[in-house]
Motif scaffolding. Structure first.
Motif, PDB file in Angstrom:
ATOM      1  N   TYR A  44       0.881  -1.158   0.000  1.00 36.25           N
ATOM      2  CA  TYR A  44       0.000   0.000   0.000  1.00 36.25           C
ATOM      3  C   TYR A  44       0.921   1.210   0.000  1.00 36.25           C
ATOM      4  O   TYR A  44       1.736   1.371   0.918  1.00 36.25           O
ATOM      5  CB  TYR A  44      -0.880   0.036   1.249  1.00 36.25           C
ATOM      6  N   ILE A  45       0.793   2.047  -1.013  1.00 36.05           N
ATOM      7  CA  ILE A  45       1.634   3.242  -1.121  1.00 36.05           C
ATOM      8  C   ILE A  45       0.702   4.450  -1.153  1.00 36.05           C
ATOM      9  O   ILE A  45      -0.110   4.592  -2.066  1.00 36.05           O
ATOM     10  CB  ILE A  45       2.509   3.208  -2.379  1.00 36.05           C
ATOM     11  N   THR A  46       0.824   5.287  -0.129  1.00 40.63           N
ATOM     12  CA  THR A  46       0.009   6.504  -0.034  1.00 40.63           C
ATOM     13  C   THR A  46       0.887   7.683  -0.387  1.00 40.63           C
ATOM     14  O   THR A  46       2.036   7.773   0.062  1.00 40.63           O
ATOM     15  CB  THR A  46      -0.562   6.656   1.389  1.00 40.63           C
ATOM     16  N   PHE A  47       0.347   8.594  -1.201  1.00 44.29           N
ATOM     17  CA  PHE A  47       1.133   9.743  -1.639  1.00 44.29           C
ATOM     18  C   PHE A  47       0.242  10.966  -1.812  1.00 44.29           C
ATOM     19  O   PHE A  47      -0.981  10.848  -1.961  1.00 44.29           O
ATOM     20  CB  PHE A  47       1.878   9.435  -2.946  1.00 44.29           C
ATOM     21  N   LYS A  48       0.874  12.136  -1.783  1.00 36.85           N
ATOM     22  CA  LYS A  48       0.188  13.408  -2.006  1.00 36.85           C
ATOM     23  C   LYS A  48       0.024  13.609  -3.508  1.00 36.85           C
ATOM     24  O   LYS A  48       1.006  13.642  -4.254  1.00 36.85           O
ATOM     25  CB  LYS A  48       0.987  14.574  -1.414  1.00 36.85           C
ATOM     26  N   THR A  49      -1.216  13.731  -3.952  1.00 37.16           N
ATOM     27  CA  THR A  49      -1.489  13.830  -5.386  1.00 37.16           C
ATOM     28  C   THR A  49      -1.082  15.175  -5.977  1.00 37.16           C
ATOM     29  O   THR A  49      -0.897  15.277  -7.185  1.00 37.16           O
ATOM     30  CB  THR A  49      -2.980  13.572  -5.681  1.00 37.16           C
ATOM     31  N   GLN A  50      -0.950  16.203  -5.149  1.00 36.46           N
ATOM     32  CA  GLN A  50      -0.596  17.531  -5.643  1.00 36.46           C
ATOM     33  C   GLN A  50       0.886  17.855  -5.450  1.00 36.46           C
ATOM     34  O   GLN A  50       1.312  18.982  -5.703  1.00 36.46           O
ATOM     35  CB  GLN A  50      -1.439  18.603  -4.931  1.00 36.46           C
ATOM     36  N   ALA A  51       1.675  16.899  -4.984  1.00 30.96           N
ATOM     37  CA  ALA A  51       3.094  17.151  -4.734  1.00 30.96           C
ATOM     38  C   ALA A  51       3.833  17.389  -6.051  1.00 30.96           C
ATOM     39  O   ALA A  51       3.459  16.838  -7.093  1.00 30.96           O
ATOM     40  CB  ALA A  51       3.708  15.972  -3.983  1.00 30.96           C
ATOM     41  N   PRO A  52       4.883  18.199  -6.009  1.00 33.56           N
ATOM     42  CA  PRO A  52       5.680  18.433  -7.227  1.00 33.56           C
ATOM     43  C   PRO A  52       6.215  17.118  -7.788  1.00 33.56           C
ATOM     44  O   PRO A  52       6.684  16.255  -7.037  1.00 33.56           O
ATOM     45  CB  PRO A  52       6.829  19.319  -6.732  1.00 33.56           C
ATOM     46  N   GLY A  53       6.102  16.960  -9.096  1.00 35.72           N
ATOM     47  CA  GLY A  53       6.618  15.774  -9.764  1.00 35.72           C
ATOM     48  C   GLY A  53       5.631  14.641  -9.911  1.00 35.72           C
ATOM     49  O   GLY A  53       5.859  13.721 -10.690  1.00 35.72           O
ATOM     50  N   ILE A  98      -0.757   5.254 -16.328  1.00 37.61           N
ATOM     51  CA  ILE A  98       0.619   5.258 -15.838  1.00 37.61           C
ATOM     52  C   ILE A  98       0.726   6.358 -14.796  1.00 37.61           C
ATOM     53  O   ILE A  98       0.331   7.503 -15.048  1.00 37.61           O
ATOM     54  CB  ILE A  98       1.637   5.499 -16.971  1.00 37.61           C
ATOM     55  N   LEU A  99       1.240   6.018 -13.631  1.00 40.55           N
ATOM     56  CA  LEU A  99       1.428   6.985 -12.547  1.00 40.55           C
ATOM     57  C   LEU A  99       2.920   7.192 -12.325  1.00 40.55           C
ATOM     58  O   LEU A  99       3.683   6.223 -12.319  1.00 40.55           O
ATOM     59  CB  LEU A  99       0.809   6.477 -11.241  1.00 40.55           C
ATOM     60  N   VAL A 100       3.314   8.441 -12.150  1.00 38.56           N
ATOM     61  CA  VAL A 100       4.691   8.786 -11.800  1.00 38.56           C
ATOM     62  C   VAL A 100       4.641   9.398 -10.410  1.00 38.56           C
ATOM     63  O   VAL A 100       3.934  10.385 -10.186  1.00 38.56           O
ATOM     64  CB  VAL A 100       5.299   9.769 -12.814  1.00 38.56           C
ATOM     65  N   ILE A 101       5.381   8.805  -9.479  1.00 39.39           N
ATOM     66  CA  ILE A 101       5.305   9.221  -8.075  1.00 39.39           C
ATOM     67  C   ILE A 101       6.718   9.437  -7.528  1.00 39.39           C
ATOM     68  O   ILE A 101       7.481   8.471  -7.402  1.00 39.39           O
ATOM     69  CB  ILE A 101       4.559   8.173  -7.229  1.00 39.39           C
ATOM     70  N   PRO A 102       7.068  10.675  -7.202  1.00 42.19           N
ATOM     71  CA  PRO A 102       8.356  10.921  -6.546  1.00 42.19           C
ATOM     72  C   PRO A 102       8.323  10.361  -5.122  1.00 42.19           C
ATOM     73  O   PRO A 102       7.285  10.390  -4.460  1.00 42.19           O
ATOM     74  CB  PRO A 102       8.469  12.443  -6.512  1.00 42.19           C
ATOM     75  N   TYR A 103       9.454   9.868  -4.653  1.00 39.21           N
ATOM     76  CA  TYR A 103       9.508   9.351  -3.284  1.00 39.21           C
ATOM     77  C   TYR A 103       9.180  10.440  -2.273  1.00 39.21           C
ATOM     78  O   TYR A 103       8.606  10.159  -1.225  1.00 39.21           O
ATOM     79  CB  TYR A 103      10.885   8.751  -2.981  1.00 39.21           C
TER      80      TYR A 103
END
Length: 160
Positions: A44-53, A98-103
């Motif tokens: 499960y990977i949770t991330f901020k959708t509005q974060a840069p990158g 396709i999703l691109v997610i910065p760490y």
């Protein structure tokens, strides 16, 4: 020893969080080139959708304007792991994306099959792009945390 709390000039919390985010990249690199995870593992990977990158389809940003959790287990493709981000193909309502997610955008990484989890802080300051300005000889980055916390939650418990 004094009871007063001193501000550190070394950003320990940022250094530790960056190192733990590198753990996410290393784990993902273990499964790069595969389209499912071994055994019972699932992430499960949770991330901020509005974060840069972050680069995700507009319909996902509309549905998840702040934060989103994805699951990597059996149905993903084209996982590509880089030093500062990863990209992966997932299907949402039978629409491939396709999703691109910065760490740096990740707020949580969990593999419940082995009771492993990491939780990260992403401050509002990390979300805003810096104002453009001319470089000055005395420009120095300021290091502050929103809540003054230097705690990173790490759970290495074993499944019983």
């Amino acid at each position: 020893m004094s009871d007063d709390v001193r501000d550190s000039l070394i950003p320990y919390d940022e250094i530790v969080q960056d190192a733990l985010r590198a753990v996410v990249g290393r784990v993902l690199s273990q499964i790069e080139g595969h389209d499912s995870l071994p055994g019972e593992h699932h992430f499960y990977i949770t991330f901020k959708t509005q974060a840069p990158g972050v680069d995700i389809p507009a319909h996902l940003i509309a549905k998840f304007p702040d934060e989103m959790t994805i699951v990597l287990q059996n149905r993903f493709w084209d996982l590509k792991v880089a030093d500062d981000h990863f990209s992966v193909g997932l299907s949402f309502n039978q629409t491939p994306s396709i999703l691109v997610i910065p760490y740096a955008a990740i707020t949580a990484f969990v593999d419940p099959s082995v009771d492993f989890g990491l939780q990260f802080q992403v401050s509002d300051d990390d979300m805003a792009e810096p104002e453009p300005h001319d470089e000055a000889d005395n420009d120095r980055p300021e290091v502050t945390t929103e809540d003054g916390s230097n705690v990173v939650t790490v759970d290495f418990g074993k499944k019983r």
